[in-house]
Design an enzyme around this catalytic site. Sequence first.
Site, PDB file in Angstrom:
ATOM      1  CG  MET A  17      -6.870   9.299  -5.906  1.00  0.00           C
ATOM      2  SD  MET A  17      -7.037   7.999  -7.118  1.00  0.00           S
ATOM      3  CE  MET A  17      -5.425   8.073  -7.880  1.00  0.00           C
ATOM      4  CB  CYS A  18      -4.829   8.431   0.269  1.00  0.00           C
ATOM      5  SG  CYS A  18      -3.820   9.372  -0.879  1.00  0.00           S
ATOM      6  NE  ARG A  19      -9.078   4.322   1.549  1.00  0.00           N
ATOM      7  CZ  ARG A  19     -10.403   4.449   1.388  1.00  0.00           C
ATOM      8  NH1 ARG A  19     -11.219   3.606   1.990  1.00  0.00           N
ATOM      9  NH2 ARG A  19     -10.880   5.441   0.662  1.00  0.00           N
TER      10      ARG A  19
END
Length: 277
Positions: free
Chosen positions: A1-3
């Site tokens: 859900m992120c980098r």
Amino acid sequence: MCRHLACLGTEEPLGRLLVEPEHSLYRQSWAPRRQRYGTVNADGFGVGWYAQEDPQPARYRRAGPIWADQSFADLARVVRTGAVLAAVRDATLAGADAEAAAAPFAAGRWLFSHNGAIPGWPRSVASLVPLLPPADLLSMEARTDSAFVWALALHRLRSGTPPGPALAETVLQIAEAAPTARLNLLLTDGETIAATAWGDSLYHLSEPGHRVVVASEPYDDDPRWREVPDRTLLVASRRAVTLAPVEKPGEDGPAQDESVEKPGEAPASVSPKEPCT
């Protein structure tokens, strides 16, 4: 859900690492190449970095997309550092706790980020709450799954557990309560990096003795990038990178220290295990 991304190396402007590369973390906020869950990371961002002779990092976090923040563009151009952790966020619950929910989280010399999600949050991990001192729960920066993961890992660090085992034990504990949780964790104190690959992509780039980068995905097409197998713990310094399986005590699995990179050696190639679904 992120980098997210962490780097230890020679001092350079933040923008050279986070903005300038063709597939930089900045670009990954709207056009990630390897992200398995979600498409746009526009629900906040954060950068934490270390200055010389100061063990406690500085942070810059915002609730909006990184590309819309002109102040960050100026900061990235002039702030120089040799150790950084940065993240762009795709929130599980949009708008939850604003910039307080944006990584990196911090405590003392530590910076932390979580790429993933705990399905069924918070009920799925309610059984783990008694494991934390009440003061730790009350001082959580945000009411999110990532902040709770950080609280569990930080409790171990404060109890004297080394960073690698602290992350691995936290992952196994949460995965037992929430088996489909995705738990790519990233931790640094400015001298070492610890990370887990558990349900999403993770890569590392090593130039022994000079620089090491650990990231959700490569920011360029340098052939020295290596993918970290799923369910693996990575521990790195500027001198070496070590990979080992994340497994319960007594489980059969590959030998520890699957890959060790030392000064003067080329990065080791590790065949990916079965991907997480």
